[in-house]
Enzyme design. Sequence first.
Site, PDB file in Angstrom:
ATOM      1  N   ASP A 105      12.968  37.103  37.834  1.00 56.10           N
ATOM      2  CA  ASP A 105      12.932  38.560  37.968  1.00 56.10           C
ATOM      3  C   ASP A 105      13.328  39.292  36.696  1.00 56.10           C
ATOM      4  O   ASP A 105      12.844  40.400  36.440  1.00 56.10           O
ATOM      5  CB  ASP A 105      13.853  39.011  39.107  1.00 56.10           C
ATOM      6  CG  ASP A 105      13.394  38.473  40.453  1.00 56.10           C
ATOM      7  OD1 ASP A 105      12.170  38.226  40.599  1.00 56.10           O
ATOM      8  OD2 ASP A 105      14.239  38.290  41.339  1.00 56.10           O
ATOM      9  N   HIS A 123     -20.434   6.870  -7.016  1.00 61.55           N
ATOM     10  CA  HIS A 123     -20.612   5.604  -6.287  1.00 61.55           C
ATOM     11  C   HIS A 123     -19.583   4.558  -6.724  1.00 61.55           C
ATOM     12  O   HIS A 123     -19.838   3.348  -6.640  1.00 61.55           O
ATOM     13  CB  HIS A 123     -22.025   5.044  -6.475  1.00 61.55           C
ATOM     14  CG  HIS A 123     -23.119   5.969  -6.061  1.00 61.55           C
ATOM     15  ND1 HIS A 123     -23.609   6.013  -4.771  1.00 61.55           N
ATOM     16  CD2 HIS A 123     -23.806   6.897  -6.756  1.00 61.55           C
ATOM     17  CE1 HIS A 123     -24.563   6.929  -4.691  1.00 61.55           C
ATOM     18  NE2 HIS A 123     -24.697   7.488  -5.887  1.00 61.55           N
ATOM     19  N   SER A 180       6.853  -4.700  -2.545  1.00 64.54           N
ATOM     20  CA  SER A 180       6.603  -5.934  -1.814  1.00 64.54           C
ATOM     21  C   SER A 180       7.912  -6.639  -1.507  1.00 64.54           C
ATOM     22  O   SER A 180       8.847  -6.620  -2.311  1.00 64.54           O
ATOM     23  CB  SER A 180       5.704  -6.865  -2.638  1.00 64.54           C
ATOM     24  OG  SER A 180       5.577  -8.124  -2.017  1.00 64.54           O
ATOM     25  N   LYS A 197       6.292  -5.547  -7.965  1.00 63.67           N
ATOM     26  CA  LYS A 197       5.120  -4.820  -7.472  1.00 63.67           C
ATOM     27  C   LYS A 197       5.533  -3.417  -7.031  1.00 63.67           C
ATOM     28  O   LYS A 197       6.526  -3.234  -6.328  1.00 63.67           O
ATOM     29  CB  LYS A 197       4.500  -5.561  -6.288  1.00 63.67           C
ATOM     30  CG  LYS A 197       3.114  -5.081  -5.899  1.00 63.67           C
ATOM     31  CD  LYS A 197       2.494  -6.036  -4.856  1.00 63.67           C
ATOM     32  CE  LYS A 197       1.040  -5.708  -4.609  1.00 63.67           C
ATOM     33  NZ  LYS A 197       0.869  -4.427  -3.940  1.00 63.67           N
ATOM     34  N   ASN A 200       3.806   0.179  -5.380  1.00 63.70           N
ATOM     35  CA  ASN A 200       2.624   0.691  -4.683  1.00 63.70           C
ATOM     36  C   ASN A 200       2.554   2.221  -4.710  1.00 63.70           C
ATOM     37  O   ASN A 200       3.577   2.890  -4.860  1.00 63.70           O
ATOM     38  CB  ASN A 200       2.627   0.215  -3.229  1.00 63.70           C
ATOM     39  CG  ASN A 200       2.551  -1.298  -3.121  1.00 63.70           C
ATOM     40  OD1 ASN A 200       1.960  -1.957  -3.971  1.00 63.70           O
ATOM     41  ND2 ASN A 200       3.165  -1.856  -2.091  1.00 63.70           N
ATOM     42  N   GLU A 249      -0.549   7.019  -0.086  1.00 65.33           N
ATOM     43  CA  GLU A 249      -0.816   6.280   1.150  1.00 65.33           C
ATOM     44  C   GLU A 249      -0.261   7.026   2.362  1.00 65.33           C
ATOM     45  O   GLU A 249      -0.938   7.142   3.398  1.00 65.33           O
ATOM     46  CB  GLU A 249      -0.213   4.882   1.064  1.00 65.33           C
ATOM     47  CG  GLU A 249      -0.963   3.941   0.144  1.00 65.33           C
ATOM     48  CD  GLU A 249      -0.312   2.586  -0.003  1.00 65.33           C
ATOM     49  OE1 GLU A 249      -0.931   1.708  -0.631  1.00 65.33           O
ATOM     50  OE2 GLU A 249       0.829   2.391   0.490  1.00 65.33           O
TER      51      GLU A 249
END
Length: 461
Positions: A127, A183, A313, A319, A321, A326
Amino acid sequence: MNQTFRTEIDSMGEVQVPTDALYQAQTQRAVDNFRFSRHTMPARFIQALAYIKQTAALTNAQLGLLEGDIATAIEEASQNIIDGQHLAQFPIDVFQTGSGTSSNMNANEVIATLASRTLGGDVSPNDHVNMGQSSNDVIPTAIQVSSALALEQQLLPALQHLIATLEAKKNSLSHVVKTGRTHLMDAMPVTFAQELGGWQYQISHAKAAIEQTLPAVKALAQGGTAVGTGINADHRFAGAFADNLSQATRIRFSTSENFFFNLSSQDAIVALSGQLRTTAVAIMKIANDLRWMNSGPLAGLGEIELQALQPGSSIMPGKVNPVIPEAAAMAAAQVIGNDATITVAGQSGNFQLNVMLPVIAHNILESIELLANSATALADKAIATFTVRQDNLDVALAKNPILVTALNPVIGYLKAAAIAKRAYQEGRAIIDVAEEETDLNRATLERLLDPAKLTQGGVAE
């Protein structure tokens, strides 16, 4: 743990509610009934609900429909939620009744409880807090208000930041020439400024397209109540509500020209989602270009080196990344999926009401947040900080057989093709083979095959 309960009563009877809960019977019924996921309604959506309740109380008081002390108590309680308090009191699953009635009542009950405590008397969820409203206009309004707030405060500034970062990086690398690719194969040279300028324009185009959807997003359903006729709402309510909400949020909202449109469809949000999908496509394109350009460092393209942010890694030492591109690509994929859900949900406008409103709210706000965070992360942790590997660029440019394209107007396509094939087979610079295969002198060839000049287009002279 021994949780204690209290008894609450609604139109269907008694319900046991945790003693410390601010919500009441209808919220508890929804908690008991809807156990589909771990997702509750987004915080921005809850904030938008609180803005609506606060503004409705103010408006109803201005119209002489709600007692001033009750309105003030509702406004204060709503402000607490706007400020980020009591979010744990909104536990209802996204996958609930399609109108979002449960979430509307959740807000009504929490605000009523808080207002009652402030007032020292009873404030009714229906109400008082829900006066002149229906879930059927509140929830569409909350979707649009929360989306507008998220766009203005989060996504559009993030996209502008990405545009500015690209501008700065583009200017700093305007002199750097690299091998173009079509390409994924060697093509005529371009400058970094041209390549980054393409990204910049893509994001600018996406931002402008989002902005074009804003007028429809800011035209609100509030005042349409149950089916669009405005039953139980004062005829002055909708206009005054939009004005008051605009003052509270500092975003200019308006009343929809057709409440039936806003209640029965979610076309404004479907259109917005489509532009968010386009933005996601742009983000993914940029993220993947960065990944390719960073690939290597020895066996890939190795054109740039992204900032090393963490080990790449658990088994290969050293390594690193491209983690930010990503993550941004994954976020973009989620946005594209969210758009598919919103598109399907947008088709669920049955007669006078869309019945997939909560999932639309969840997905549109998640998409806005993901894109904003992706744009900021790409700008700050990838684009602003990458370095160019000039040695690799120079080697690729020197041996790029496609540079012979510039000789087409001088020696013809077939002769140029033969030179390109020989240069590629022998692993030699195109200029050396062209000097042997044509009667053009070295100085002329250096002028015609200058990679920097070739980035400017036109016909060889």
